[in-house]
Design a protein around this motif. Structure first.
Motif, PDB file in Angstrom:
ATOM      1  N   TRP A   1       0.861  -1.180   0.000  1.00 55.83           N
ATOM      2  CA  TRP A   1       0.000   0.000   0.000  1.00 55.83           C
ATOM      3  C   TRP A   1       0.895   1.228   0.000  1.00 55.83           C
TER       4      TRP A   1
ATOM      5  N   PHE B   1      -2.190   5.390  -1.291  1.00 58.81           N
ATOM      6  CA  PHE B   1      -3.272   5.730  -2.198  1.00 58.81           C
ATOM      7  C   PHE B   1      -3.856   4.502  -2.893  1.00 58.81           C
ATOM      8  N   ALA B   2      -2.989   3.534  -3.240  1.00 57.31           N
ATOM      9  CA  ALA B   2      -3.430   2.351  -3.995  1.00 57.31           C
ATOM     10  C   ALA B   2      -2.549   1.157  -3.670  1.00 57.31           C
TER      11      ALA B   2
END
Length: 60
Positions: A28, A31-32
């Protein structure tokens, strides 16, 4: 998110289902989820706990 690094089946589903299938290793970035590598089986992904603990991912 509640994880920094995880593994999950490439085909989706729960992590304990179809233990013989490949897994994707992800981290991680705030954000993504970013793909970091793969493991051929659930056992190999579980053995990659060094990766989960901060080591380098076992890239395939």
């Amino acid at each position: 998110m509640d994880f920094h690094r995880r593994h999950r089946p490439l085909g989706g589903g729960a992590s304990h289902v179809r233990p013989e299938e490949p897994r994707i290793l992800e981290s991680w970035d705030g954000f993504a989820s970013i793909p970091e590598g793969t493991a051929p089986t659930l056992a190999a992904a579980a053995a990659a706990q060094l990766w989960a603990g901060g080591g380098s991912p076992p890239l395939s």
